[in-house]
Write a protein that holds these residues in place. Sequence first.
Motif, mmCIF file in Angstrom:
data_model
loop_
_atom_site.group_PDB
_atom_site.id
_atom_site.type_symbol
_atom_site.label_atom_id
_atom_site.label_comp_id
_atom_site.label_asym_id
_atom_site.label_seq_id
_atom_site.Cartn_x
_atom_site.Cartn_y
_atom_site.Cartn_z
ATOM 1 N N PRO A 472 0.832 -1.206 0.000
ATOM 2 C CA PRO A 472 0.000 0.000 0.000
ATOM 3 C C PRO A 472 0.868 1.258 0.000
ATOM 4 O O PRO A 472 1.870 1.346 0.713
ATOM 5 N N GLY A 473 0.484 2.225 -0.821
ATOM 6 C CA GLY A 473 1.201 3.483 -0.882
ATOM 7 C C GLY A 473 2.503 3.424 -1.650
ATOM 8 O O GLY A 473 3.208 4.417 -1.740
ATOM 9 N N GLY A 474 2.822 2.247 -2.223
ATOM 10 C CA GLY A 474 4.062 2.116 -2.985
ATOM 11 C C GLY A 474 3.856 2.458 -4.448
ATOM 12 O O GLY A 474 2.836 3.023 -4.845
ATOM 13 N N ARG A 475 4.832 2.095 -5.268
ATOM 14 C CA ARG A 475 4.765 2.332 -6.699
ATOM 15 C C ARG A 475 4.723 0.996 -7.428
ATOM 16 O O ARG A 475 5.247 -0.006 -6.951
ATOM 17 N N ILE A 476 4.081 1.014 -8.579
ATOM 18 C CA ILE A 476 4.025 -0.169 -9.421
ATOM 19 C C ILE A 476 4.177 0.272 -10.873
ATOM 20 O O ILE A 476 3.688 1.337 -11.259
ATOM 21 N N SER A 477 4.922 -0.489 -11.655
ATOM 22 C CA SER A 477 5.144 -0.133 -13.050
ATOM 23 C C SER A 477 4.588 -1.216 -13.964
ATOM 24 O O SER A 477 4.459 -2.380 -13.575
ATOM 25 N N PHE A 478 4.260 -0.809 -15.177
ATOM 26 C CA PHE A 478 3.694 -1.712 -16.174
ATOM 27 C C PHE A 478 4.406 -1.489 -17.510
ATOM 28 O O PHE A 478 4.790 -0.366 -17.847
ATOM 29 N N ASP A 479 4.583 -2.583 -18.251
ATOM 30 C CA ASP A 479 5.066 -2.520 -19.620
ATOM 31 C C ASP A 479 3.933 -2.918 -20.551
ATOM 32 O O ASP A 479 3.104 -3.769 -20.198
ATOM 33 N N GLY A 480 3.910 -2.335 -21.739
ATOM 34 C CA GLY A 480 2.821 -2.651 -22.652
ATOM 35 C C GLY A 480 3.249 -2.589 -24.102
ATOM 36 O O GLY A 480 4.244 -1.953 -24.456
ATOM 37 N N THR A 481 2.491 -3.276 -24.942
ATOM 38 C CA THR A 481 2.712 -3.259 -26.389
ATOM 39 C C THR A 481 1.375 -3.121 -27.097
ATOM 40 O O THR A 481 0.324 -3.481 -26.542
ATOM 41 N N THR A 530 0.255 2.526 -6.022
ATOM 42 C CA THR A 530 -0.681 1.417 -5.790
ATOM 43 C C THR A 530 -1.958 1.955 -5.157
ATOM 44 O O THR A 530 -1.925 2.828 -4.281
ATOM 45 N N LEU A 531 -3.078 1.418 -5.623
ATOM 46 C CA LEU A 531 -4.391 1.870 -5.139
ATOM 47 C C LEU A 531 -5.147 0.751 -4.450
ATOM 48 O O LEU A 531 -6.360 0.766 -4.381
ATOM 49 N N GLY A 532 -4.438 -0.244 -3.953
ATOM 50 C CA GLY A 532 -5.081 -1.392 -3.332
ATOM 51 C C GLY A 532 -5.266 -2.517 -4.324
ATOM 52 O O GLY A 532 -5.048 -2.380 -5.532
ATOM 53 N N THR A 533 -5.681 -3.661 -3.817
ATOM 54 C CA THR A 533 -5.925 -4.807 -4.692
ATOM 55 C C THR A 533 -7.014 -4.452 -5.701
ATOM 56 O O THR A 533 -8.057 -3.898 -5.343
ATOM 57 N N GLY A 534 -6.764 -4.757 -6.976
ATOM 58 C CA GLY A 534 -7.739 -4.413 -8.005
ATOM 59 C C GLY A 534 -7.226 -4.764 -9.379
ATOM 60 O O GLY A 534 -6.288 -5.552 -9.539
ATOM 61 N N TYR A 535 -7.834 -4.151 -10.398
ATOM 62 C CA TYR A 535 -7.567 -4.506 -11.790
ATOM 63 C C TYR A 535 -6.978 -3.299 -12.521
ATOM 64 O O TYR A 535 -7.339 -2.151 -12.258
ATOM 65 N N ILE A 550 -5.628 -7.058 -15.863
ATOM 66 C CA ILE A 550 -4.822 -7.936 -15.024
ATOM 67 C C ILE A 550 -5.064 -7.563 -13.565
ATOM 68 O O ILE A 550 -5.175 -6.382 -13.214
ATOM 69 N N ARG A 551 -5.189 -8.566 -12.708
ATOM 70 C CA ARG A 551 -5.455 -8.327 -11.294
ATOM 71 C C ARG A 551 -4.139 -8.241 -10.529
ATOM 72 O O ARG A 551 -3.248 -9.079 -10.701
ATOM 73 N N VAL A 552 -3.989 -7.212 -9.705
ATOM 74 C CA VAL A 552 -2.786 -7.000 -8.911
ATOM 75 C C VAL A 552 -3.183 -7.008 -7.435
ATOM 76 O O VAL A 552 -4.050 -6.240 -7.011
ATOM 77 N N THR A 553 -2.582 -7.896 -6.676
ATOM 78 C CA THR A 553 -2.835 -7.995 -5.243
ATOM 79 C C THR A 553 -1.872 -7.095 -4.491
ATOM 80 O O THR A 553 -0.656 -7.119 -4.757
ATOM 81 N N VAL A 554 -2.386 -6.304 -3.554
ATOM 82 C CA VAL A 554 -1.577 -5.396 -2.747
ATOM 83 C C VAL A 554 -1.694 -5.812 -1.280
ATOM 84 O O VAL A 554 -2.807 -5.952 -0.754
ATOM 85 N N LYS A 555 -0.570 -6.060 -0.639
ATOM 86 C CA LYS A 555 -0.547 -6.432 0.775
ATOM 87 C C LYS A 555 0.556 -5.667 1.491
ATOM 88 O O LYS A 555 1.431 -5.073 0.853
ATOM 89 N N ARG A 556 0.513 -5.739 2.832
ATOM 90 C CA ARG A 556 1.551 -5.123 3.635
ATOM 91 C C ARG A 556 2.747 -6.071 3.764
ATOM 92 O O ARG A 556 2.605 -7.285 3.649
ATOM 93 N N THR A 557 3.888 -5.486 4.066
ATOM 94 C CA THR A 557 5.125 -6.265 4.203
ATOM 95 C C THR A 557 5.226 -6.868 5.601
ATOM 96 O O THR A 557 4.825 -6.238 6.591
ATOM 97 N N SER A 558 5.747 -8.070 5.670
ATOM 98 C CA SER A 558 6.019 -8.702 6.961
ATOM 99 C C SER A 558 7.499 -9.056 7.044
ATOM 100 O O SER A 558 8.192 -9.113 6.027
#
Length: 658
Positions: A472-481, A530-535, A550-558
């Motif tokens: 949560p609150g992190g960054r996520i990147s995507f590649d596309g064609t 990141t905006l939470g678990t979603g599509y 594509i579904r991306v799961t967002v969780k906290r770190t342990s």
Amino acid sequence: MRSLLALAGLLIPFAVVPAAGATTAPITVPGARAVTLGWSSKIDVTIDATSPVTQVTVALRSDGTATPYATLTQFTRISGSDTAGTWESTSAADLPLTPVIDLDVSVADQAGDQVTLPAAGTIRAHVPTRFDSFSVTPTTIGVDRTPPAFSGRLVYTDAQGQTQPAAGMTVRVTDDGGHKTETTTSSDGSFSGTAPAENAPTDYWATAVAQGGLTASRTARIPVTVDRFPSRIIGLTLDPAQPHLNQSVTISGTLEYQDANGAWHPAPSTAVSALADGAPPNSNLRLWARTGNDGTFDMTQDFVPADGTWTIAHDPTLENGGLPSRAFDPYAASQSTVTVADPAHLTSQTKLSITPASDYCYYTGMRQPVALEGLLSGVQWGEPITLQFSPDGTTWSDTPYHGTTDQAIAQAENGYADYRIPVVVTQSGWWRASYAGSAHATPSVSSPFLIRLGPEFTVKLTVGSGQSHPVPGGRISFDGTAVQCIGSGYNAPPGGDPADLQYSPDGKSWKTVVKDRFYNAGNFYFSARTLGTGYWRAYVPRYKTYSPAIRVTVKRTSRITGAAVNPNPVRRGHPVRLRGVLQGTHTGWYGLSGATVQVWFRAKGTQTAILLGTARTDGSGRFAFTTTAHHTGAYWFSYAGSRLYWPTTGHAVTETVK
């Protein structure tokens, strides 16, 4: 006007060391220099003081002597401020012809501080030299590759304006390849020697090395050409020796060159060509090859269109393929001939081609069918061609698509006939053309190629590498064609075209999160918070097309910290107690209560990990586990994660058993 050349070798930066107990020197002199080259020059001094400068004095002396030969006391500031700037003498000082002249600088300021700095600057090469003459003889290197001779004279102008020889100076003669020959000028400034040998045209020039107060200088470049070795083409053969119409033939031979002693040697890595006679259908038929280390070459013509004479030649101005040579070819032009005949007029060996040579694409509703076309050799015209299909490229069957070779093309090419057959594609698979043969021509099939049936527009989106655990609150990147099927292949949006990244928590309601552009043809990149678990999906306005979500799961770190084993070391068969802390993070790290932690062990010298059991964390995330020690080895803990937290594995702790 100050000469920029005066900067060379004139300065040594210098700072005054503070007196005992002081923290900063009141006056520093970064350097002193001569302003111009020649027999006299004004002197510039750079000063940095804490109080306005009131006096500058420069004493000039030959390096290694104690007594100055001249002293300058009148200076004017020409830049900077009264405390930090550059002061220049109002008159010029004589500069004798010595290797090094030291500049001893004394500076006083308004606060009463004074400093004297020996050799605050130095003057080295300051009298310009020049080449009175320079020549290279001969200016053409023969096939014996004897290097040319060079000669010249180096001089300088003395303080009275008279030309003097620059004796004892080092002179380097250099060529384009970076090869150098060094010599020393005689008492009259003259020099001579042998230039470096070269196998290709080059330029030679001379450079004087600065020394003894005289500066460096350089001559103009003198171009020198190189004669090419005589060459010949020998041992021409045909394989087969008597090729018939439309049969493949290989022409082989050897290219040699002759040295200055008359001996012949292989000419390696050199372009040769084979040119058919100019009569139709041989017009403009030309082959190219490059010789091997042994001078041999071979060139293959897949189909002999007609009888004729072929000229096998070496042209030093052309590279393999007929392009102009970029490097010097040391071998002169030569040629030989060979006759390619068809005395037996045997049955033609056919070969069937099909285009496109690469994969096609097709989509339902294409305005134009795919046009499959190619050439059939060994025939004139009117021969039947059948297209065959295979879903997997192994099992083939005839299709309803037929055609015949065209008369006009056959007449123009004499032995080659083309065909063109439109096809409507209903499924992905492999296609090829088939010719059944005749009494005068053998059967043949073309190489297969794939036609893919799919959508007109395809947009794909993938999560960037190394992002298996988004938080949560992190960054996520995507590649596309993105590509568009155009039948003959795929098109792609150009770099700079817009592309959007969209997000939905449930896969139904979407919002645009990032607007960006293709960074090159067909490729785009997004980075988002990141905006939470979603599509997530991409949208390409040019195609009005979305990528699959594509579904991306967002969780906290342990994490597992504080792993320990006690006692350590321990006697075999005695109990040991393992402990640690399982933590999760949100705005900071805190213990995870009620979680299950797995306890693992691997004995020293083995690769097998054993699950000893599990432990449950208390309210502060702490857990403990007791086992019996049998072997020296490593213990560690792992956590399988939960709906809110990603899994984690702690660091191993080594236990020694005695």
